[in-house]
Write a protein that holds these residues in place. Structure first.
Motif, short mmCIF file in Angstrom:
data_model
loop_
_atom_site.label_atom_id
_atom_site.label_comp_id
_atom_site.label_asym_id
_atom_site.label_seq_id
_atom_site.Cartn_x
_atom_site.Cartn_y
_atom_site.Cartn_z
N GLN A 143 -1.20 -47.60 -10.74
CA GLN A 143 -2.22 -46.67 -11.23
C GLN A 143 -3.62 -47.27 -11.13
OE1 GLN A 143 -1.12 -45.47 -15.21
NE2 GLN A 143 0.91 -44.75 -14.59
N GLU A 144 -3.71 -48.57 -11.42
CA GLU A 144 -5.02 -49.22 -11.41
C GLU A 144 -5.59 -49.31 -10.00
OE1 GLU A 144 -7.06 -53.44 -12.92
OE2 GLU A 144 -4.97 -52.93 -13.44
N TYR A 145 -4.71 -49.53 -9.03
CA TYR A 145 -5.15 -49.65 -7.63
C TYR A 145 -4.56 -48.50 -6.82
CZ TYR A 145 -6.43 -54.34 -9.14
OH TYR A 145 -6.98 -55.41 -9.80
N ALA A 146 -4.79 -47.29 -7.33
CA ALA A 146 -4.17 -46.10 -6.75
C ALA A 146 -4.61 -45.84 -5.31
CB ALA A 146 -4.50 -44.88 -7.61
N GLU A 147 -5.74 -46.37 -4.90
CA GLU A 147 -6.24 -46.10 -3.55
C GLU A 147 -5.59 -47.00 -2.50
OE1 GLU A 147 -10.44 -46.36 -3.52
OE2 GLU A 147 -10.76 -44.66 -4.89
N THR A 148 -5.00 -48.11 -2.91
CA THR A 148 -4.47 -49.06 -1.93
C THR A 148 -2.97 -49.34 -2.09
OG1 THR A 148 -5.15 -50.89 -3.38
CG2 THR A 148 -6.69 -50.20 -1.64
N LEU A 149 -2.50 -49.60 -3.31
CA LEU A 149 -1.12 -50.04 -3.51
C LEU A 149 -0.06 -49.02 -3.12
CD1 LEU A 149 -1.06 -52.21 -6.76
CD2 LEU A 149 -0.91 -52.91 -4.38
N PRO A 150 -0.25 -47.71 -3.39
CA PRO A 150 0.81 -46.76 -3.00
C PRO A 150 1.14 -46.79 -1.52
CG PRO A 150 -0.70 -45.72 -4.54
CD PRO A 150 -1.31 -47.04 -4.15
N ASN A 151 0.20 -47.24 -0.68
CA ASN A 151 0.45 -47.29 0.76
C ASN A 151 0.88 -48.67 1.24
OD1 ASN A 151 -0.38 -44.56 1.10
ND2 ASN A 151 -2.52 -45.21 1.02
N SER A 152 1.08 -49.59 0.31
CA SER A 152 1.46 -50.95 0.68
C SER A 152 2.99 -51.04 0.75
CB SER A 152 0.93 -51.95 -0.36
OG SER A 152 1.52 -53.23 -0.18
N SER A 153 3.52 -51.32 1.92
CA SER A 153 4.97 -51.43 2.08
C SER A 153 5.52 -52.61 1.30
CB SER A 153 5.33 -51.56 3.57
OG SER A 153 4.73 -52.72 4.13
N ARG A 154 4.76 -53.70 1.22
CA ARG A 154 5.22 -54.87 0.49
C ARG A 154 5.30 -54.57 -1.02
NH1 ARG A 154 1.49 -59.77 2.30
NH2 ARG A 154 -0.08 -58.13 2.09
N PHE A 155 4.31 -53.85 -1.54
CA PHE A 155 4.35 -53.50 -2.96
C PHE A 155 5.50 -52.54 -3.24
CE2 PHE A 155 3.24 -50.95 -6.66
CZ PHE A 155 2.88 -51.93 -7.58
N ASN A 156 5.72 -51.57 -2.37
CA ASN A 156 6.83 -50.62 -2.57
C ASN A 156 8.18 -51.33 -2.50
OD1 ASN A 156 5.27 -48.27 -2.90
ND2 ASN A 156 4.97 -48.09 -0.70
N THR A 157 8.29 -52.30 -1.60
CA THR A 157 9.52 -53.07 -1.52
C THR A 157 9.73 -53.89 -2.79
OG1 THR A 157 9.40 -53.25 0.89
CG2 THR A 157 10.75 -54.88 -0.26
N LEU A 158 8.66 -54.49 -3.30
CA LEU A 158 8.74 -55.25 -4.54
C LEU A 158 9.20 -54.38 -5.70
CD1 LEU A 158 8.15 -57.76 -6.31
CD2 LEU A 158 5.77 -57.00 -6.45
N GLN A 159 8.63 -53.18 -5.81
CA GLN A 159 9.01 -52.30 -6.91
C GLN A 159 10.45 -51.79 -6.74
OE1 GLN A 159 6.48 -48.87 -7.58
NE2 GLN A 159 7.01 -48.88 -9.75
N TYR A 160 10.82 -51.48 -5.52
CA TYR A 160 12.18 -50.99 -5.27
C TYR A 160 13.22 -52.06 -5.62
CZ TYR A 160 16.48 -49.96 -2.80
OH TYR A 160 17.80 -49.77 -2.50
N GLU A 161 13.01 -53.29 -5.15
CA GLU A 161 13.99 -54.35 -5.39
C GLU A 161 14.05 -54.69 -6.88
OE1 GLU A 161 16.15 -55.42 -3.43
OE2 GLU A 161 15.42 -54.61 -1.53
N THR A 162 12.91 -54.66 -7.56
CA THR A 162 12.91 -54.92 -9.00
C THR A 162 13.68 -53.83 -9.74
OG1 THR A 162 10.72 -55.95 -8.79
CG2 THR A 162 11.44 -55.36 -11.01
N GLU A 163 13.47 -52.59 -9.35
CA GLU A 163 14.19 -51.47 -9.95
C GLU A 163 15.69 -51.58 -9.68
OE1 GLU A 163 14.82 -48.52 -12.28
OE2 GLU A 163 12.69 -48.63 -11.72
N ARG A 164 16.03 -52.00 -8.49
CA ARG A 164 17.45 -52.12 -8.13
C ARG A 164 18.15 -53.19 -8.96
NH1 ARG A 164 20.70 -54.94 -4.63
NH2 ARG A 164 18.97 -56.26 -3.95
#
Length: 239
Positions: A48-69
């Protein structure tokens, strides 16, 4: 050897032999689950804080997905430990199913958007009696798997079939292999650690389904590939 030292060593051996390591491991898993829960909350805040950049970051999405898993896996492990200790039961209450599915979707929506996955809910205005926390644990794992295998579409469904409430998660991936469809309610002895497919999530889902009972009927799960999106379909049937 002094008598007091000998007594101390004997007591140490007795204490080590009396340790319940399953309880120790369960306690450690519980602490790890809580820590990952805090990490997931922090990742949501960063998104939410970096809404302009992080949602499009594949590395950040992978980090969140693996943490959730991993968080979902730990929840399942604790559930199976409680099942083995015979302390896990279903506390069913009435819930409005479309609202429940919307809550599950909202939790995964940032990750779905981050992976550019289309999603939809198809559910009638129906109520169901189930343990919300247990079913949330089941759907978290199922949605994570759908995110992993989908080509870009996920569908959440719910309807009444006879005397059962059926909640499904579909994707447009390759679908379930035949041996998984036939196994359905995976038993512990069928877990295959050699090929990396433990089917822990399916066993947990099947166990949760069976905890839901009405008269002589109990819940169960189904896996098939005859869905609207052409991929895998996970269904949990609750009486």
């Amino acid at each position: 050897m002094p008598e007091n030292k000998k007594s101390f060593e004997i007591n140490s051996v007795i204490d080590e032999q009396s340790i319940d390591f399953s309880f120790v491991i369960a306690s450690a898993v519980h602490d790890m689950k809580n820590s990952l829960g805090m990490l997931l909350h922090s990742l949501d805040e960063l998104r939410q804080e970096y809404a302009e950049t992080l949602p499009n970051s594949s590395r950040f999405n992978t980090l969140q997905y693996e943490t959730e898993r991993v968080h979902s896996d730990l929840v399942q492990l604790l559930g199976l430990y409680r099942l083995g200790e015979k302390t896990l039961s279903a506390h069913t209450e009435e819930h409005f199913v479309p609202d429940f599915l919307s809550e599950q979707l909202a939790r995964h929506q940032p990750l779905l958007n981050g992976h550019d996955i289309q999603y939809n809910i198809e559910s009638g205005d129906i109520n169901g009696f189930f343990d919300k926390d247990l079913l949330t644990g089941v759907l978290n794992n199922t949605i994570n798997n759908a995110i992993r295998y989908t080509r870009g579409k996920i569908l959440f469904t719910a309807d009444q079939r006879g005397d059962y409430l059926v909640i499904g998660v579909e994707d447009d991936g390759e679908g379930y292999p035949s041996h998984m469809q036939e196994a359905g309610a995976t038993l512990p002895g069928a877990l295959n650690f050699a090929n990396g497919s433990t089917s822990l999530g399916l066993y947990f889902a099947s166990s949760v389904a069976r905890l839901h009972r009405e008269g002589d009927r109990s819940g169960f799960i189904k896996l098939h590939n005859q869905g609207q999106l052409g991929g895998g379909v996970f269904e949990i049937w609750l009486p």
